[in-house]
Design a protein around this motif. Structure first.
Motif, PDB file in Angstrom:
ATOM      1  N   VAL A 114       3.570  -8.916 -11.361  1.00 40.11           N
ATOM      2  CA  VAL A 114       2.963  -7.977 -10.418  1.00 40.11           C
ATOM      3  C   VAL A 114       1.650  -7.449 -10.986  1.00 40.11           C
ATOM      4  O   VAL A 114       0.642  -7.324 -10.269  1.00 40.11           O
ATOM      5  CB  VAL A 114       3.936  -6.820 -10.105  1.00 40.11           C
ATOM      6  CG1 VAL A 114       3.224  -5.706  -9.341  1.00 40.11           C
ATOM      7  CG2 VAL A 114       5.130  -7.329  -9.300  1.00 40.11           C
ATOM      8  N   LEU A 115       1.630  -7.153 -12.279  1.00 43.31           N
ATOM      9  CA  LEU A 115       0.399  -6.696 -12.929  1.00 43.31           C
ATOM     10  C   LEU A 115      -0.688  -7.771 -12.842  1.00 43.31           C
ATOM     11  O   LEU A 115      -1.861  -7.459 -12.596  1.00 43.31           O
ATOM     12  CB  LEU A 115       0.677  -6.331 -14.389  1.00 43.31           C
ATOM     13  CG  LEU A 115       1.551  -5.102 -14.626  1.00 43.31           C
ATOM     14  CD1 LEU A 115       1.819  -4.916 -16.122  1.00 43.31           C
ATOM     15  CD2 LEU A 115       0.884  -3.845 -14.063  1.00 43.31           C
ATOM     16  N   ALA A 116      -0.310  -9.038 -13.063  1.00 39.46           N
ATOM     17  CA  ALA A 116      -1.278 -10.125 -12.963  1.00 39.46           C
ATOM     18  C   ALA A 116      -1.857 -10.218 -11.553  1.00 39.46           C
ATOM     19  O   ALA A 116      -3.065 -10.428 -11.373  1.00 39.46           O
ATOM     20  CB  ALA A 116      -0.608 -11.449 -13.348  1.00 39.46           C
ATOM     21  N   TRP A 117      -1.016 -10.053 -10.559  1.00 37.78           N
ATOM     22  CA  TRP A 117      -1.464 -10.116  -9.165  1.00 37.78           C
ATOM     23  C   TRP A 117      -2.454  -8.999  -8.867  1.00 37.78           C
ATOM     24  O   TRP A 117      -3.475  -9.215  -8.209  1.00 37.78           O
ATOM     25  CB  TRP A 117      -0.251 -10.025  -8.248  1.00 37.78           C
ATOM     26  CG  TRP A 117      -0.538 -10.319  -6.811  1.00 37.78           C
ATOM     27  CD1 TRP A 117      -0.530 -11.534  -6.192  1.00 37.78           C
ATOM     28  CD2 TRP A 117      -0.900  -9.359  -5.796  1.00 37.78           C
ATOM     29  NE1 TRP A 117      -0.854 -11.401  -4.858  1.00 37.78           N
ATOM     30  CE2 TRP A 117      -1.087 -10.082  -4.589  1.00 37.78           C
ATOM     31  CE3 TRP A 117      -1.073  -7.982  -5.795  1.00 37.78           C
ATOM     32  CZ2 TRP A 117      -1.439  -9.456  -3.410  1.00 37.78           C
ATOM     33  CZ3 TRP A 117      -1.433  -7.358  -4.612  1.00 37.78           C
ATOM     34  CH2 TRP A 117      -1.613  -8.093  -3.437  1.00 37.78           C
ATOM     35  N   LEU A 118      -2.175  -7.795  -9.354  1.00 42.28           N
ATOM     36  CA  LEU A 118      -3.070  -6.658  -9.125  1.00 42.28           C
ATOM     37  C   LEU A 118      -4.423  -6.861  -9.787  1.00 42.28           C
ATOM     38  O   LEU A 118      -5.469  -6.477  -9.239  1.00 42.28           O
ATOM     39  CB  LEU A 118      -2.415  -5.371  -9.648  1.00 42.28           C
ATOM     40  CG  LEU A 118      -1.170  -4.889  -8.891  1.00 42.28           C
ATOM     41  CD1 LEU A 118      -0.544  -3.693  -9.599  1.00 42.28           C
ATOM     42  CD2 LEU A 118      -1.523  -4.538  -7.447  1.00 42.28           C
ATOM     43  N   MET A 119      -4.438  -7.467 -10.974  1.00 35.15           N
ATOM     44  CA  MET A 119      -5.703  -7.751 -11.648  1.00 35.15           C
ATOM     45  C   MET A 119      -6.500  -8.814 -10.899  1.00 35.15           C
ATOM     46  O   MET A 119      -7.719  -8.722 -10.759  1.00 35.15           O
ATOM     47  CB  MET A 119      -5.434  -8.214 -13.080  1.00 35.15           C
ATOM     48  CG  MET A 119      -4.847  -7.165 -13.996  1.00 35.15           C
ATOM     49  SD  MET A 119      -4.606  -7.800 -15.668  1.00 35.15           S
ATOM     50  CE  MET A 119      -6.290  -8.139 -16.141  1.00 35.15           C
ATOM     51  N   LEU A 120      -5.813  -9.810 -10.402  1.00 31.54           N
ATOM     52  CA  LEU A 120      -6.492 -10.930  -9.765  1.00 31.54           C
ATOM     53  C   LEU A 120      -7.231 -10.522  -8.499  1.00 31.54           C
ATOM     54  O   LEU A 120      -8.326 -11.023  -8.217  1.00 31.54           O
ATOM     55  CB  LEU A 120      -5.475 -12.031  -9.453  1.00 31.54           C
ATOM     56  CG  LEU A 120      -6.025 -13.284  -8.767  1.00 31.54           C
ATOM     57  CD1 LEU A 120      -7.039 -13.983  -9.669  1.00 31.54           C
ATOM     58  CD2 LEU A 120      -4.899 -14.228  -8.407  1.00 31.54           C
ATOM     59  N   ILE A 121      -6.664  -9.614  -7.729  1.00 32.13           N
ATOM     60  CA  ILE A 121      -7.274  -9.257  -6.445  1.00 32.13           C
ATOM     61  C   ILE A 121      -8.595  -8.519  -6.615  1.00 32.13           C
ATOM     62  O   ILE A 121      -9.336  -8.348  -5.647  1.00 32.13           O
ATOM     63  CB  ILE A 121      -6.314  -8.419  -5.568  1.00 32.13           C
ATOM     64  CG1 ILE A 121      -5.959  -7.101  -6.259  1.00 32.13           C
ATOM     65  CG2 ILE A 121      -5.061  -9.208  -5.237  1.00 32.13           C
ATOM     66  CD1 ILE A 121      -5.090  -6.189  -5.404  1.00 32.13           C
ATOM     67  N   THR A 122      -8.919  -8.083  -7.843  1.00 33.17           N
ATOM     68  CA  THR A 122     -10.208  -7.420  -8.078  1.00 33.17           C
ATOM     69  C   THR A 122     -11.355  -8.417  -8.222  1.00 33.17           C
ATOM     70  O   THR A 122     -12.519  -8.015  -8.188  1.00 33.17           O
ATOM     71  CB  THR A 122     -10.145  -6.548  -9.346  1.00 33.17           C
ATOM     72  OG1 THR A 122      -9.954  -7.384 -10.504  1.00 33.17           O
ATOM     73  CG2 THR A 122      -8.999  -5.548  -9.259  1.00 33.17           C
ATOM     74  N   LEU A 123     -11.047  -9.716  -8.387  1.00 34.84           N
ATOM     75  CA  LEU A 123     -12.103 -10.713  -8.572  1.00 34.84           C
ATOM     76  C   LEU A 123     -12.734 -11.127  -7.252  1.00 34.84           C
ATOM     77  O   LEU A 123     -12.075 -11.157  -6.218  1.00 34.84           O
ATOM     78  CB  LEU A 123     -11.537 -11.957  -9.263  1.00 34.84           C
ATOM     79  CG  LEU A 123     -11.167 -11.858 -10.738  1.00 34.84           C
ATOM     80  CD1 LEU A 123     -10.700 -13.218 -11.240  1.00 34.84           C
ATOM     81  CD2 LEU A 123     -12.337 -11.359 -11.568  1.00 34.84           C
TER      82      LEU A 123
END
Length: 411
Positions: free
Chosen positions: A194-203
């Protein structure tokens, strides 16, 4: 074919402007690289957790080693199934949507694992995880290699490999949580994804040079033939790393239990292997920039094979065995990242997506063969069988590399 390749190279040079949806902020390349590296580390953690944890759980319910290896191979069957279909969506939609889709597949599967502990249900979930992992790694590898300057390519791919290796090395430690509650490893993996998904959407989304292939007139199978003809040896480390990774994490916990090594030591040994690879990942990447990727691959596969085979001589002493695992990891834990960087050396940028597809296929084939061969060796042969299987594979890569002739490099 020579004219088509020349057209590809000219088109690659011609189309170098960023896609319309790329930002021109000077901080964007660094931020993007950091996010991708952290996300890949989290993906590595999930993958490193699933292999040994599920292997121990299947061994606990009496599943034979060969079937246990088959279940581990399911993840890589998913990688293999997805490989031919990933390049087109990446070119059409960009990197980010493909990574998000892959991460979602992995996350949903991890949530479902604990609910029904049935061999074939887990097999199908692992296939789905493999498909998701392939989407994640293919898109991130192409994103990084196509935007890395040639003089820093080895270093940046090494950092990528370092992040994956760190996550993959922490993953087996989740076996300790099985003694507390079987749900805990899956809860931890769910939170990190879930943390990885949240980081990815900022790109901000970007696309590869998809129009280059159309301009060159090369079809899919033509591109595959060109890449394989020019770079077959650069693909072997991807096969070897898949074999090594899957056999170690999928078979070694079973081999260890049958050899009298408890779960705690099994987790420590696997982690020591990955720790060794983490220590040398960046130095080997920098060294490969200086002395050449082929020369370094020959060194690490030859010495790595001999070191790993020698593990059978010290298996009675856990501390000596720990040392051989760490040394072997330091030597051969960078195989995949070195192979990817070598592909980028030998090909124009326009063919890197195709090369990464083939790298994923080779990795998947190695990962399917690895646990199957390892499981059969455990059943058929005596002490040290797993060491011989992996060592023999490394010797095969070393001998193959001796006959490989490099063609002219591209940037």
């Amino acid at each position: 074919m020579g004219e088509s390749l020349q057209a590809t190279e000219q088109s690659s040079k011609q189309y170098t402007q960023p896609a319309p949806d790329q930002t021109t902020s000077p901080n964007q390349p660094t931020y993007r690289f950091v996010v991708l590296v952290v996300m890949v580390g989290i993906a590595g953690f999930s993958q490193g957790m699933l292999l040994p944890v599920l292997a121990v759980m299947l061994e606990g319910i009496g599943v034979p080693p060969a079937l246990n290896g088959l279940n581990a191979a399911a993840l890589y069957i998913g990688i293999l199934l997805a490989s031919p279909f990933i390049e087109a969506p990446v070119r059409k939609y960009g990197y980010k949507p493909v990574i998000v889709t892959g991460l979602t597949l992995v996350l949903v599967s991890i949530i479902l694992f604990p609910f029904w502990q049935v061999f074939w249900f887990w097999f199908m979930l692992r296939v789905i995880v493999g498909m998701g992992d392939n989407m994640i790694h293919f898109a991130t590898q192409v994103w990084i290699t196509s935007t890395s300057p040639p003089e820093k390519r080895g270093r940046q791919i090494a950092i990528y490999g370092l992040a994956f290796g760190l996550g993959f090395g922490i993953g087996p430690l989740m076996m300790h949580l099985l003694t507390i509650n079987e749900l805990l490893p899956f809860v931890v993996a769910t939170v990190t994804n879930v943390l990885a998904w949240l980081m990815l959407i900022t790109l901000r989304n970007e696309r590869p040079e998809s129009h280059v292939e159309t301009a060159s007139g090369l079809g899919t199978w033509q591109r595959y033939r060109i890449v394989f003809k020019r770079c077959w040896f650069a693909l072997l480390p991807c096969f070897g790393y898949g074999f090594l990774e899957a056999a170690l994490h999928g078979n070694f916990p079973v081999y260890a239990l049958r050899s009298g090594i408890d779960i705690s030591w099994s987790a420590i040994l696997l982690t020591s292997f990955v720790a060794g690879s983490l220590i040398t990942q960046l130095p080997l990447g920098i060294l490969s920039d200086r002395i050449g990727r082929r020369r370094l691959l020959l060194i690490v596969t030859g010495t790595g094979a001999l070191t790993f085979i020698s593990s059978v001589l010290v298996e009675h002493n856990m501390w000596l065995l720990l040392g051989t695992f760490a040394i072997t990891g330091a030597l051969i834990g960078s195989l995949f990242s070195l192979g990817i960087a070598y592909l980028a050396d030998l090909l124009p940028k326009s063919l890197l997506p195709t090369a990464n597809v083939l790298a994923g296929i080779c990795f998947a084939i190695g990962s399917i063969v690895g646990p199957l061969v390892g499981g059969l060796f455990i059943q058929w042969f005596a002490k040290g069988s797993l060491y011989y299987a992996i060592g023999g594979m490394l010797l095969f890569i070393f001998i193959s590399g001796l006959g490989f002739k490099e063609q002219r490099r591209f940037t």
